[in-house]
Design a protein around this motif. Structure first.
Motif, PDB file in Angstrom:
ATOM      1  N   SER A 267       0.814  -1.219   0.000  1.00 48.09           N
ATOM      2  CA  SER A 267       0.000   0.000   0.000  1.00 48.09           C
ATOM      3  C   SER A 267       0.848   1.269   0.000  1.00 48.09           C
ATOM      4  CB  SER A 267      -0.944   0.002   1.207  1.00 48.09           C
ATOM      5  OG  SER A 267      -1.805  -1.107   1.161  1.00 48.09           O
ATOM      6  N   LEU A 268       1.607   1.426  -1.042  1.00 45.34           N
ATOM      7  CA  LEU A 268       2.442   2.620  -1.200  1.00 45.34           C
ATOM      8  C   LEU A 268       1.592   3.703  -1.862  1.00 45.34           C
ATOM      9  CD1 LEU A 268       5.382   3.546  -0.716  1.00 45.34           C
ATOM     10  CD2 LEU A 268       5.874   2.843  -3.050  1.00 45.34           C
ATOM     11  N   GLY A 269       1.213   4.700  -1.073  1.00 43.66           N
ATOM     12  CA  GLY A 269       0.299   5.747  -1.532  1.00 43.66           C
ATOM     13  C   GLY A 269       0.933   6.703  -2.523  1.00 43.66           C
ATOM     14  N   PRO A 270       0.104   7.528  -3.191  1.00 47.72           N
ATOM     15  CA  PRO A 270       0.624   8.490  -4.166  1.00 47.72           C
ATOM     16  C   PRO A 270       1.549   9.509  -3.499  1.00 47.72           C
ATOM     17  CG  PRO A 270      -1.794   8.542  -4.067  1.00 47.72           C
ATOM     18  CD  PRO A 270      -1.326   7.569  -3.058  1.00 47.72           C
ATOM     19  N   GLY A 271       2.738   9.696  -4.072  1.00 43.10           N
ATOM     20  CA  GLY A 271       3.713  10.636  -3.518  1.00 43.10           C
ATOM     21  C   GLY A 271       4.422  10.133  -2.276  1.00 43.10           C
ATOM     22  N   GLU A 272       4.060   8.970  -1.801  1.00 42.28           N
ATOM     23  CA  GLU A 272       4.658   8.417  -0.579  1.00 42.28           C
ATOM     24  C   GLU A 272       5.996   7.743  -0.907  1.00 42.28           C
ATOM     25  OE1 GLU A 272       3.564   5.230   2.981  1.00 42.28           O
ATOM     26  OE2 GLU A 272       2.213   5.455   1.276  1.00 42.28           O
ATOM     27  N   SER A 273       6.911   7.804   0.050  1.00 38.74           N
ATOM     28  CA  SER A 273       8.178   7.093  -0.103  1.00 38.74           C
ATOM     29  C   SER A 273       8.455   6.305   1.174  1.00 38.74           C
ATOM     30  CB  SER A 273       9.319   8.056  -0.408  1.00 38.74           C
ATOM     31  OG  SER A 273       9.489   8.968   0.641  1.00 38.74           O
ATOM     32  N   ARG A 274       9.135   5.187   0.992  1.00 39.21           N
ATOM     33  CA  ARG A 274       9.485   4.327   2.129  1.00 39.21           C
ATOM     34  C   ARG A 274      10.969   4.018   2.070  1.00 39.21           C
ATOM     35  NH1 ARG A 274       4.711   0.438   2.749  1.00 39.21           N
ATOM     36  NH2 ARG A 274       2.985   1.921   2.910  1.00 39.21           N
ATOM     37  N   LEU A 275      11.530   3.790   3.251  1.00 39.65           N
ATOM     38  CA  LEU A 275      12.958   3.521   3.378  1.00 39.65           C
ATOM     39  C   LEU A 275      13.173   2.043   3.672  1.00 39.65           C
ATOM     40  CD1 LEU A 275      15.845   4.771   3.590  1.00 39.65           C
ATOM     41  CD2 LEU A 275      15.412   4.971   6.042  1.00 39.65           C
ATOM     42  N   VAL A 276      14.101   1.434   2.941  1.00 39.61           N
ATOM     43  CA  VAL A 276      14.516   0.059   3.189  1.00 39.61           C
ATOM     44  C   VAL A 276      15.995   0.111   3.545  1.00 39.61           C
ATOM     45  CG1 VAL A 276      14.843  -2.238   2.201  1.00 39.61           C
ATOM     46  CG2 VAL A 276      12.835  -0.886   1.581  1.00 39.61           C
ATOM     47  N   VAL A 277      16.347  -0.488   4.683  1.00 34.73           N
ATOM     48  CA  VAL A 277      17.739  -0.493   5.151  1.00 34.73           C
ATOM     49  C   VAL A 277      18.229  -1.931   5.191  1.00 34.73           C
ATOM     50  CG1 VAL A 277      19.287   0.101   7.057  1.00 34.73           C
ATOM     51  CG2 VAL A 277      17.338   1.569   6.539  1.00 34.73           C
ATOM     52  N   VAL A 278      19.400  -2.155   4.599  1.00 29.18           N
ATOM     53  CA  VAL A 278      20.019  -3.478   4.598  1.00 29.18           C
ATOM     54  C   VAL A 278      21.372  -3.352   5.285  1.00 29.18           C
ATOM     55  CG1 VAL A 278      20.796  -5.414   3.197  1.00 29.18           C
ATOM     56  CG2 VAL A 278      18.929  -3.979   2.384  1.00 29.18           C
ATOM     57  N   GLU A 279      21.554  -4.111   6.367  1.00 21.69           N
ATOM     58  CA  GLU A 279      22.836  -4.125   7.070  1.00 21.69           C
ATOM     59  C   GLU A 279      23.604  -5.363   6.639  1.00 21.69           C
ATOM     60  OE1 GLU A 279      21.964  -4.033  11.218  1.00 21.69           O
ATOM     61  OE2 GLU A 279      21.442  -1.912  11.195  1.00 21.69           O
ATOM     62  N   LEU A 280      24.891  -5.178   6.326  1.00 28.23           N
ATOM     63  CA  LEU A 280      25.724  -6.302   5.922  1.00 28.23           C
ATOM     64  C   LEU A 280      27.103  -6.193   6.552  1.00 28.23           C
ATOM     65  CD1 LEU A 280      26.132  -4.692   2.623  1.00 28.23           C
ATOM     66  CD2 LEU A 280      24.401  -6.364   2.582  1.00 28.23           C
ATOM     67  N   ARG A 281      27.711  -7.340   6.739  1.00 21.52           N
ATOM     68  CA  ARG A 281      29.061  -7.414   7.304  1.00 21.52           C
ATOM     69  C   ARG A 281      29.931  -8.182   6.302  1.00 21.52           C
ATOM     70  NH1 ARG A 281      30.251  -6.635  12.543  1.00 21.52           N
ATOM     71  NH2 ARG A 281      28.078  -6.931  13.102  1.00 21.52           N
TER      72      ARG A 281
END
Length: 169
Positions: free
Chosen positions: A124-138
């Motif tokens: 449900s990504l609304g119009p003009g909406e942005s979301r952050l995805v964070v990936v941690e790696l070692r």
């Protein structure tokens, strides 16, 4: 007795010596390396670096930041901002990293939590909406690792952004 003059021996003259410094080639090369390493360190050749990228396709736009140079076993972060550029709601957007790239690292964790192998579903990504995805790696393996971040929406839009990380000691 006659007095004979005794001769005192005189000291010999000093030889002519060229006054110059000579350094054997092996020592000159070693001295060059000793000077080169700190200069490269000051210029940032051995430090960690991050790169940014952006791409868009149809209704979705993606901006990412990823480590281009990382240290062995140091925790690094890939951030991806996914935006809806359309006027409607996008039902599901899937963000995933190539398996071959992710396997070069340990402790790969996603925020929000992964729902599939190295992937996250944003609903449900609304119009003009942005979301952050964070990936941690070692980093667990030395060398250059290449892959891509893939973003796919249910509306059929697909974005792929190349990522590459050089892991050094």
């Amino acid at each position: 007795m006659s007095r004979a003059k005794s001769k005192t021996p005189s000291l010999p003259e000093a030889p002519e010596i060229d006054r110059r410094i000579t350094i054997p080639p092996f020592r000159a090369a070693a001295l060059g390396v000793i000077v080169l390493v700190p200069v490269l360190a000051v210029l940032g050749v051995f430090g960690e670096r991050a790169r940014a990228g952006a791409a868009a396709s149809g209704a979705i736009a993606v901006q990412i930041e990823f480590p281009s140079r990382a240290r062995f076993r140091a925790l690094d972060v890939i951030t991806a901002t996914v935006a809806n550029r359309s006027d409607g709601v996008i039902d599901t957007v899937t963000v995933r990293i190539d398996t071959a790239y992710a396997l070069r690292f340990s402790a790969v964790t996603f925020t929000p939590p992964a729902t599939a192998a190295y992937g996250v579903k944003l609903t449900s990504l609304g119009p003009g909406e942005s979301r952050l995805v964070v990936v941690e790696l070692r980093g667990e393996r030395y060398g250059r690792h290449r892959g891509a971040l893939h973003v796919e929406s249910t509306s059929g839009d697909t974005v792929a952004i190349a990522v590459h990380t050089w892991t050094f000691p």
